[in-house]
Design an enzyme around this catalytic site. Structure first.
Site, mmCIF file in Angstrom:
data_model
loop_
_atom_site.group_PDB
_atom_site.id
_atom_site.type_symbol
_atom_site.label_atom_id
_atom_site.label_comp_id
_atom_site.label_asym_id
_atom_site.label_seq_id
_atom_site.Cartn_x
_atom_site.Cartn_y
_atom_site.Cartn_z
ATOM 1 N N GLU A 176 -1.007 11.866 -1.397
ATOM 2 C CA GLU A 176 -2.240 11.244 -0.349
ATOM 3 C C GLU A 176 -1.295 9.877 0.056
ATOM 4 O OE1 GLU A 176 -4.926 9.033 1.595
ATOM 5 O OE2 GLU A 176 -4.307 8.611 -0.324
ATOM 6 N N GLU A 177 -0.900 8.971 -0.526
ATOM 7 C CA GLU A 177 -0.802 7.792 -0.113
ATOM 8 C C GLU A 177 0.522 7.761 0.833
ATOM 9 O OE1 GLU A 177 -2.083 4.992 -0.868
ATOM 10 O OE2 GLU A 177 -3.319 5.303 -2.647
ATOM 11 N N HIS A 187 -5.527 -0.978 -4.261
ATOM 12 C CA HIS A 187 -4.325 -1.180 -4.214
ATOM 13 C C HIS A 187 -4.107 -2.517 -4.610
ATOM 14 C CE1 HIS A 187 -3.004 1.857 -0.829
ATOM 15 N NE2 HIS A 187 -4.046 2.534 -1.615
ATOM 16 N N ASP A 247 -2.038 11.486 -6.671
ATOM 17 C CA ASP A 247 -1.084 10.315 -6.815
ATOM 18 C C ASP A 247 -1.415 9.094 -6.871
ATOM 19 O OD1 ASP A 247 -2.182 10.725 -4.166
ATOM 20 O OD2 ASP A 247 -0.263 9.501 -3.488
ATOM 21 N N ARG A 253 -20.517 9.389 7.930
ATOM 22 C CA ARG A 253 -20.771 9.291 9.319
ATOM 23 C C ARG A 253 -20.168 10.522 10.061
ATOM 24 N NH1 ARG A 253 -18.039 7.265 13.648
ATOM 25 N NH2 ARG A 253 -19.736 5.912 14.158
HETATM 26 ZN ZN ZN Z 1 -4.562 4.378 -1.663
HETATM 27 ZN ZN ZN Z 2 -6.584 6.403 -2.087
#
Ligand code: ZN
Ligand code: ZN
Length: 391
Positions: free
Chosen positions: A131-132, A358, A73, A171
């Site tokens: 995902e956002e 972003h 996305d 990690r």
């Molecule tokens: Zn993002």
């Molecule tokens: Zn992202």
């Protein structure tokens, strides 16, 4: 036109960059990706959790299975990049988080593995929507992702501006935080601004709540643990000479474990309800889980670090990076199956990959596409080695 893999990855990436689609609307994107995967000879299953898809590549008779995930996305941001030939063609939408690059890297790994066939088992290439929003991983799992396509481990990556191009960092344990949201509704009693004693002023009450919430991290949480509580909106129905009846406080919390999430929720509710009660106001408190924390499992961190070192060299891999307080939908997969999430440097030069995620001027750095594709292919070789994997 360009015959090298690097050229192909770049053209895939820039094609996707020009056609950004936001969460659960990645229709053209999913179609484009699925066609490439089918051309490579993979078995593609579309429409999982909306626009999500899974492509399977099996080599040999090994029973082990890994998942490699990319997000599809874009964001509702108007791209500002004068002179960028591959800038967004969809007004107001932009691949400002580099998911175009993630897709291209994972497609590149699929091509490398489909051609070289130097592993024994099954690799599932998982392309997730939204995902956002922090909704896509759950949507795919609710649609039977891991029932239909079980995996022993899952791997993902995110590009990171500010890290030197093509370097890696991961990690063991929590690498990215959970995100929870809250809404506190304080219902007082509105009155004339000059006659406060006739009402119950929700602004004064809400102001006390905002300050008191800041004591939870400083006074209730074990200092060796991490959390953030941020009030981000303060909405009233008052006007210049009217004390309002209602205040709504909205905000966001981050942490790394279910226990800390539960502590924040419990204490925030107690503080909000308690202060309202003291002042004779009503309180409603909503707390929702938006993103799970992204928690890597030690075994697969070692594997991911080895893969990254094989691809980029020892000096380019940080195996114990500082965790970040931003959140990532990949964490939802890691609640269900073990695996690893890694950062790959997008570059640290201001105009060459160093523009923040972003930001309207951001661009994925095409110079790291091959590194990312080789990394995911190497993951498959190490997780599904030829000759040791028979059942
Ligand atoms: Zn993002
Ligand atoms: Zn992202």
């Amino acid at each position: 036109m360009e015959s090298t893999l690097q050229g192909q990855l770049k053209s895939w990436r820039q094609y996707l960059h020009q056609r950004p689609e936001t969460g659960f609307e990645e229709i053209h994107t999913a179609h484009y990706v699925a066609n490439i995967l089918e051309t490579l000879g993979l078995e593609v299953h579309r429409g999982i959790g909306g626009t999500g898809l899974v492509a399977n590549l099996t080599v040999g008779d090994g029973k082990r299975v890994i998942g490699v995930r990319a997000d599809m996305d874009a964001l509702n941001i108007a791209e500002q990049a004068p002179g960028r030939a591959h800038a967004s063609l969809n007004a107001g939408k932009m691949h400002a988080c580099g998911h175009d690059g993630h897709m291209s890297m994972v497609l590149g790994a699929a091509r490398l593995l489909a051609e070289q066939r130097d592993f024994d088992g099954t690799v599932r290439f998982i392309f997730q929507p939204a995902e956002e929003h922090g909704r896509g991983a759950k949507a795919m799992m609710a649609d039977g992702l891991f029932d239909r396509f079980p995996v022993d481990a899952i791997f993902g990556a995110h590009n990171m501006p500010g890290m030197p191009a093509g370097t890696f960092a991961t990690r063991a344990g929590g690498i990215m935080a959970s995100e929870d949201n809250f809404v506190i509704h304080i219902k007082g009693r509105g009155t004339h601004a000059a006659r406060p004693h006739m009402g119950a002023d929700p602004i004064v009450i809400a102001a006390q709540i905002v300050l008191a919430l800041q004591t939870i991290v400083s006074r209730n949480l074990d200092p060796s643990l991490q959390a953030v509580i941020s009030c981000t909106e303060f909405i009233t129905d008052g006007i210049r000479n009217v004390i309002p009846s209602n205040v709504i406080i909205k905000g966001d919390t981050r942490s790394y474990s279910k226990e800390v999430q539960a502590l924040l929720e419990t204490r925030m509710r107690e503080v909000s309800v308690g202060i309202c009660r003291t002042h004779g106001a009503e309180c409603s408190f909503e707390y929702t889980h938006e993103f799970a924390p992204t928690v890597n499992s030690e075994q697969f961190v070692e594997l991911a670090v080895s893969a990254a070192r094989n691809v980029a060299g020892d000096a380019a891999v940080d195996a114990n990076v500082q965790p970040m307080m931003i959140s990532e939908d990949f964490g939802a997969f890691l609640q269900v199956v073990p695996g690893n999430f890694i950062f790959i440097g997008n570059g640290d030069a201001p105009e060459r990959g160093g523009i923040p995620l972003h930001n309207a001027g951001y661009d994925f750095n095409d110079d790291i596409l091959m590194t990312g594709a080789r990394y995911f292919a190497e993951i498959a070789r190490l997780a599904l080695p030829v000759g040791t994997n028979r059942s």
